[in-house]
Write a protein that holds these residues in place. Structure first.
Motif, PDB file in Angstrom:
ATOM      1  N   ASP A 143      11.635  21.488 -11.811  1.00  0.00           N
ATOM      2  CA  ASP A 143      11.524  22.625 -12.460  1.00  0.00           C
ATOM      3  C   ASP A 143      11.164  23.896 -11.540  1.00  0.00           C
ATOM      4  N   LEU A 144      10.158  23.538 -10.549  1.00  0.00           N
ATOM      5  CA  LEU A 144       9.915  24.460  -9.767  1.00  0.00           C
ATOM      6  C   LEU A 144      10.321  24.348  -8.201  1.00  0.00           C
ATOM      7  N   ASP A 145      10.947  23.164  -8.183  1.00  0.00           N
ATOM      8  CA  ASP A 145      11.352  22.935  -6.670  1.00  0.00           C
ATOM      9  C   ASP A 145      12.679  22.007  -6.681  1.00  0.00           C
ATOM     10  N   PRO A 146      13.849  22.799  -6.781  1.00  0.00           N
ATOM     11  CA  PRO A 146      14.844  22.202  -6.838  1.00  0.00           C
ATOM     12  C   PRO A 146      15.092  20.987  -5.725  1.00  0.00           C
ATOM     13  N   ASP A 147      14.644  20.749  -4.827  1.00  0.00           N
ATOM     14  CA  ASP A 147      14.700  19.820  -3.795  1.00  0.00           C
ATOM     15  C   ASP A 147      13.890  18.706  -4.268  1.00  0.00           C
ATOM     16  N   ALA A 148      12.859  18.654  -5.214  1.00  0.00           N
ATOM     17  CA  ALA A 148      11.903  17.637  -5.457  1.00  0.00           C
ATOM     18  C   ALA A 148      12.648  16.375  -5.648  1.00  0.00           C
ATOM     19  N   ALA A 149      12.221  15.238  -5.453  1.00  0.00           N
ATOM     20  CA  ALA A 149      12.715  14.039  -5.834  1.00  0.00           C
ATOM     21  C   ALA A 149      12.277  13.715  -7.398  1.00  0.00           C
ATOM     22  N   GLU A 150      13.259  13.035  -7.893  1.00  0.00           N
ATOM     23  CA  GLU A 150      13.096  12.772  -9.331  1.00  0.00           C
ATOM     24  C   GLU A 150      11.733  12.084  -9.699  1.00  0.00           C
ATOM     25  N   ASP A 151      11.181  11.317  -8.676  1.00  0.00           N
ATOM     26  CA  ASP A 151       9.994  10.804  -8.833  1.00  0.00           C
ATOM     27  C   ASP A 151       8.716  11.428  -8.258  1.00  0.00           C
ATOM     28  N   ASP A 152       8.868  12.729  -8.273  1.00  0.00           N
ATOM     29  CA  ASP A 152       7.868  13.483  -7.615  1.00  0.00           C
ATOM     30  C   ASP A 152       6.783  13.770  -8.686  1.00  0.00           C
ATOM     31  N   GLU A 153       5.359  13.426  -8.409  1.00  0.00           N
ATOM     32  CA  GLU A 153       4.509  13.524  -9.321  1.00  0.00           C
ATOM     33  C   GLU A 153       3.641  14.610  -9.677  1.00  0.00           C
ATOM     34  N   ARG A 154       4.133  15.656  -8.661  1.00  0.00           N
ATOM     35  CA  ARG A 154       3.451  16.852  -8.763  1.00  0.00           C
ATOM     36  C   ARG A 154       3.450  17.511 -10.117  1.00  0.00           C
ATOM     37  N   ALA A 155       2.135  17.647 -10.916  1.00  0.00           N
ATOM     38  CA  ALA A 155       2.063  18.340 -12.089  1.00  0.00           C
ATOM     39  C   ALA A 155       2.280  19.916 -12.130  1.00  0.00           C
ATOM     40  N   VAL A 156       2.951  20.266 -13.220  1.00  0.00           N
ATOM     41  CA  VAL A 156       3.226  21.694 -13.318  1.00  0.00           C
ATOM     42  C   VAL A 156       2.277  22.322 -14.418  1.00  0.00           C
ATOM     43  N   ALA A 157       1.596  23.408 -13.990  1.00  0.00           N
ATOM     44  CA  ALA A 157       0.623  23.985 -14.778  1.00  0.00           C
ATOM     45  C   ALA A 157       1.277  24.598 -16.016  1.00  0.00           C
ATOM     46  N   GLU A 158       0.960  24.115 -17.214  1.00  0.00           N
ATOM     47  CA  GLU A 158       1.607  24.442 -18.395  1.00  0.00           C
ATOM     48  C   GLU A 158       1.011  25.570 -19.288  1.00  0.00           C
ATOM     49  N   GLY A 159      -0.215  25.518 -19.209  1.00  0.00           N
ATOM     50  CA  GLY A 159      -1.062  26.332 -19.973  1.00  0.00           C
ATOM     51  C   GLY A 159      -2.374  26.544 -19.604  1.00  0.00           C
ATOM     52  N   VAL A 160      -2.970  27.413 -20.169  1.00  0.00           N
ATOM     53  CA  VAL A 160      -4.545  27.670 -19.927  1.00  0.00           C
ATOM     54  C   VAL A 160      -5.269  27.826 -21.279  1.00  0.00           C
ATOM     55  N   THR A 161      -6.483  27.345 -21.336  1.00  0.00           N
ATOM     56  CA  THR A 161      -7.502  27.356 -22.390  1.00  0.00           C
ATOM     57  C   THR A 161      -8.468  28.132 -21.886  1.00  0.00           C
ATOM     58  N   VAL A 162      -8.881  29.212 -22.600  1.00  0.00           N
ATOM     59  CA  VAL A 162      -9.966  30.161 -22.436  1.00  0.00           C
ATOM     60  C   VAL A 162     -11.206  29.823 -23.476  1.00  0.00           C
ATOM     61  N   ALA A 163     -12.338  29.619 -23.193  1.00  0.00           N
ATOM     62  CA  ALA A 163     -13.543  29.436 -24.008  1.00  0.00           C
ATOM     63  C   ALA A 163     -14.695  29.288 -23.094  1.00  0.00           C
ATOM     64  N   PRO A 164     -15.942  29.455 -23.804  1.00  0.00           N
ATOM     65  CA  PRO A 164     -16.980  29.279 -22.860  1.00  0.00           C
ATOM     66  C   PRO A 164     -16.857  27.717 -22.472  1.00  0.00           C
ATOM     67  N   TYR A 165     -17.627  27.376 -21.165  1.00  0.00           N
ATOM     68  CA  TYR A 165     -17.205  26.372 -20.379  1.00  0.00           C
ATOM     69  C   TYR A 165     -18.022  25.034 -21.253  1.00  0.00           C
ATOM     70  N   ALA A 166     -19.007  25.450 -22.030  1.00  0.00           N
ATOM     71  CA  ALA A 166     -19.727  24.606 -22.943  1.00  0.00           C
ATOM     72  C   ALA A 166     -18.838  23.849 -23.677  1.00  0.00           C
ATOM     73  N   LEU A 167     -17.863  24.578 -24.513  1.00  0.00           N
ATOM     74  CA  LEU A 167     -16.785  23.869 -25.095  1.00  0.00           C
ATOM     75  C   LEU A 167     -15.763  22.805 -24.511  1.00  0.00           C
ATOM     76  N   PHE A 168     -15.705  22.854 -23.166  1.00  0.00           N
ATOM     77  CA  PHE A 168     -15.168  21.937 -22.399  1.00  0.00           C
ATOM     78  C   PHE A 168     -15.636  20.743 -21.880  1.00  0.00           C
ATOM     79  N   ALA A 169     -17.221  21.244 -21.657  1.00  0.00           N
ATOM     80  CA  ALA A 169     -18.069  20.151 -21.185  1.00  0.00           C
ATOM     81  C   ALA A 169     -18.480  19.085 -22.543  1.00  0.00           C
ATOM     82  N   GLN A 170     -18.049  19.500 -23.741  1.00  0.00           N
ATOM     83  CA  GLN A 170     -18.381  18.632 -24.920  1.00  0.00           C
ATOM     84  C   GLN A 170     -17.183  17.616 -25.017  1.00  0.00           C
ATOM     85  N   SER A 171     -15.903  17.953 -24.466  1.00  0.00           N
ATOM     86  CA  SER A 171     -14.846  17.030 -24.460  1.00  0.00           C
ATOM     87  C   SER A 171     -14.967  15.842 -23.559  1.00  0.00           C
TER      88      SER A 171
END
Length: 149
Positions: free
Chosen positions: A121-149
């Motif tokens: 989706d980002l690199d048309p020349d990438a191989a089909e098995d290219d495992e690079r993750a695409v950043a799809e979203g952002v969550t904003v909250a105090p860090y303590a919320l993330f530390a709970q999970s």
């Protein structure tokens, strides 16, 4: 759309009342009155509310179609390779901890991928098995919320 770590975005900030958010951006397209509400913004946002109807967490998705993406201090956070986003933020001095879907930044936000986009989706020349993750979203909250999970 620019994030404010630990706070949200200009349209919805942690602690805002639901009625104030909806006065700014209109009613949700999904989840009216529920704990999570989806709003028709560009990029789209999902707001998590407390039982008292105040903003607890703000999630912003990628646009990926040439429209607006999510940014922080000049760094594009969405619709880029996740490792590149983390490298750029680390170079600016931001620290993070890995999660099962991305990285939780101590400043009060997370960047993540659910695997619905591929490297091609980002690199048309990438191989089909290219495992690079695409950043799809952002969550904003105090860090303590993330530390709970």
């Amino acid at each position: 759309m620019e994030i404010i770590p630990g706070v949200g975005v200009s349209l919805a900030k942690i602690g805002d009342r639901r009625e104030d958010v909806e006065e700014r951006i209109g009613g949700p397209v999904h989840g009216p009155g529920g704990r999570k509400a989806v709003y028709d913004t560009t990029p789209g946002i999902v707001v998590g509310y407390t039982p008292a109807n105040t903003v607890e967490v703000v999630e912003i998705g990628y646009s990926g179609d040439g429209r607006e993406e999510v940014f922080f201090q000049g760094v594009q956070l969405t619709f880029r390779f996740l490792d590149d986003v983390v490298a750029d933020l680390t170079a600016k001095g931001y620290t993070s901890a890995p999660s099962d879907i991305g990285f939780n930044f101590h400043a009060g936000f997370a960047v993540w991928s659910m695997g619905s986009r591929t490297a091609q989706d980002l690199d048309p020349d990438a191989a089909e098995d290219d495992e690079r993750a695409v950043a799809e979203g952002v969550t904003v909250a105090p860090y303590a919320l993330f530390a709970q999970s």
